[in-house]
Enzyme design. Structure first.
Site, mmCIF file in Angstrom:
data_model
loop_
_atom_site.group_PDB
_atom_site.id
_atom_site.type_symbol
_atom_site.label_atom_id
_atom_site.label_comp_id
_atom_site.label_asym_id
_atom_site.label_seq_id
_atom_site.Cartn_x
_atom_site.Cartn_y
_atom_site.Cartn_z
ATOM 1 N N HIS A 70 0.843 -1.206 0.000
ATOM 2 C CA HIS A 70 0.000 0.000 0.000
ATOM 3 C C HIS A 70 0.878 1.255 0.000
ATOM 4 O O HIS A 70 1.918 1.317 0.656
ATOM 5 C CB HIS A 70 -0.998 -0.009 1.159
ATOM 6 C CG HIS A 70 -0.452 0.245 2.521
ATOM 7 N ND1 HIS A 70 -0.280 1.514 3.031
ATOM 8 C CD2 HIS A 70 -0.073 -0.602 3.510
ATOM 9 C CE1 HIS A 70 0.181 1.438 4.264
ATOM 10 N NE2 HIS A 70 0.323 0.166 4.583
ATOM 11 N N ASP A 156 6.241 2.523 7.450
ATOM 12 C CA ASP A 156 4.958 1.909 7.121
ATOM 13 C C ASP A 156 4.215 2.887 6.208
ATOM 14 O O ASP A 156 3.685 3.880 6.682
ATOM 15 C CB ASP A 156 4.187 1.635 8.417
ATOM 16 C CG ASP A 156 2.778 1.104 8.197
ATOM 17 O OD1 ASP A 156 2.437 0.770 7.054
ATOM 18 O OD2 ASP A 156 2.018 1.062 9.186
ATOM 19 N N GLU A 182 -5.198 1.869 2.463
ATOM 20 C CA GLU A 182 -5.070 0.813 3.473
ATOM 21 C C GLU A 182 -5.161 1.353 4.894
ATOM 22 O O GLU A 182 -5.751 0.730 5.770
ATOM 23 C CB GLU A 182 -3.742 0.073 3.270
ATOM 24 C CG GLU A 182 -3.614 -1.227 4.070
ATOM 25 C CD GLU A 182 -3.013 -1.063 5.450
ATOM 26 O OE1 GLU A 182 -2.995 -2.036 6.213
ATOM 27 O OE2 GLU A 182 -2.565 0.068 5.801
ATOM 28 N N GLU A 183 -4.575 2.523 5.146
ATOM 29 C CA GLU A 183 -4.517 3.065 6.507
ATOM 30 C C GLU A 183 -5.863 3.597 6.995
ATOM 31 O O GLU A 183 -6.026 3.856 8.180
ATOM 32 C CB GLU A 183 -3.473 4.192 6.586
ATOM 33 C CG GLU A 183 -2.044 3.751 6.350
ATOM 34 C CD GLU A 183 -1.457 2.926 7.490
ATOM 35 O OE1 GLU A 183 -2.195 2.592 8.440
ATOM 36 O OE2 GLU A 183 -0.263 2.599 7.421
ATOM 37 N N HIS A 287 3.419 4.202 13.751
ATOM 38 C CA HIS A 287 2.537 5.317 13.386
ATOM 39 C C HIS A 287 2.966 6.635 14.035
ATOM 40 O O HIS A 287 2.121 7.459 14.400
ATOM 41 C CB HIS A 287 1.087 4.995 13.730
ATOM 42 C CG HIS A 287 0.457 4.032 12.765
ATOM 43 N ND1 HIS A 287 -0.874 3.699 12.826
ATOM 44 C CD2 HIS A 287 0.957 3.350 11.713
ATOM 45 C CE1 HIS A 287 -1.166 2.846 11.857
ATOM 46 N NE2 HIS A 287 -0.064 2.619 11.162
#
Length: 313
Positions: A70, A156, A182-183, A287
């Protein structure tokens, strides 16, 4: 064997691309492909544009397996009265630096956490004017590479994207999918999976993403092969991957979690008969602006993907 390219990773991290606003990172990836595909081992067919939103599908030879990576990130959306709304699940730290741009130009601001008398917290940005409503703000890049690890925002999933672009160099048969959203709940994996299944009869997927350091998955332990998160992949496919990793003496660790999701869980939510497995290096400070991944785990990730895309195709 493919190797880690820190310069390309740093370039990927510089490109903003919060969920729903992946146009710039899509264009960066397409430009990179055009400039480098002549040096790749096999010819590539590129599917993008109309019908694909900001996603990209690369086809090599006669694919049986697809790699999903992603391209979106977490971030924030500006709302009313200097308020911020989360995109995905970013960590919020008072004073963290955020960047973006609106109709009046480039923006560098700070996040401020406000708590009222009843303990309710709100997120604000500190700036000399109101930023245009609906503007995306993302973590300010701060790339730090040592002999042991890389630390920066958005490993990420810029590392997953880097892995996919590295795979493309030597791939003879296979598909690479750069997915979106995706997130923030998904949205592209369903139609991308349908395209691969209907047009190319692809029904195996490897999820090139970054997982978390936990009590069971540690820095320096090798690439994590996820046996489950909130979704449960088919055991026979998972066992095949573990066996290939063992046969090739690739350092790996097994992840077993009760929560978390990825393009794999979104693929499982479709009506398509895909086998899938999440395989990625573990990171700390998830994150946040200081995500950290060990270089040895990145190398193990790239090595395993290189072997799997030969043996599964």
């Amino acid at each position: 064997m493919a190797h880690f390219k820190p310069e390309l990773l740093e370039q990927l991290i510089e490109v903003r691309g919060a969920s729903g606003n992946e146009e710039n990172i899509r264009d960066f990836i397409l430009d990179y492909i055009e400039k480098n595909k002549k040096s790749w081992k096999s010819e590539v067919t590129i599917h993008s544009g109309e019908g694909f939103q900001d996603a990209i599908v690369l086809i090599f030879g006669k694919p049986k397996t697809a790699v999903f990576a992603h391209i979106d990130t977490i971030g924030f959306t500006t709302a009313y009265d200097f308020n911020l709304i989360k995109i995905g699940g970013p960590k919020t730290i008072d004073g963290m630096k955020l960047v973006g741009s609106d109709s009046q130009g480039e923006i560098e601001t700070e996040l401020m956490i406000i708590e009222d008398d009843e303990g309710h917290k709100s997120l604000k940005y500190v700036f000399d004017r109101e930023i245009d409503r609906g503007t995306d703000l993302t973590f300010k890049p701060n790339f730090n590479l040592t002999e042991q690890y890389v630390q920066t925002p958005y490993l990420d999933n810029r590392l997953g994207v880097l892995n996919a672009l590295t795979i493309a160099e030597d791939l003879e048969n296979g598909a690479i999918v750069f997915s979106t959203y995706e997130e923030h709940g998904g949205g592209s994996v369903g139609f991308l999976g349908r395209f691969l299944y209907d047009k190319y009869n692809v029904h195996q997927a490897l999820i090139s993403d970054i997982t978390w350091v936990t009590e069971g998955v540690q820095h320096g332990g090798g690439v994590a092969i996820s046996m489950r998160d909130k979704a449960v992949p088919r055991k026979s496919f998972l066992n095949r991957i573990i066996a290939i990793a063992k046969e090739n003496d690739i350092q790996f660790q097994l992840e077993v979690e009760s929560a978390g999701g990825s393009d794999g869980s979104m693929l499982q939510d479709t009506d398509l008969p895909f086998d899938w497995c999440f395989i990625g290096a573990p990171e700390d400070n998830v994150h946040s602006p200081t995500e950290k991944v060990f270089l040895s785990d990145i190398e193990a990730m790239m090595e395993l993907y290189g072997v799997l895309m030969k043996e599964l195709n």
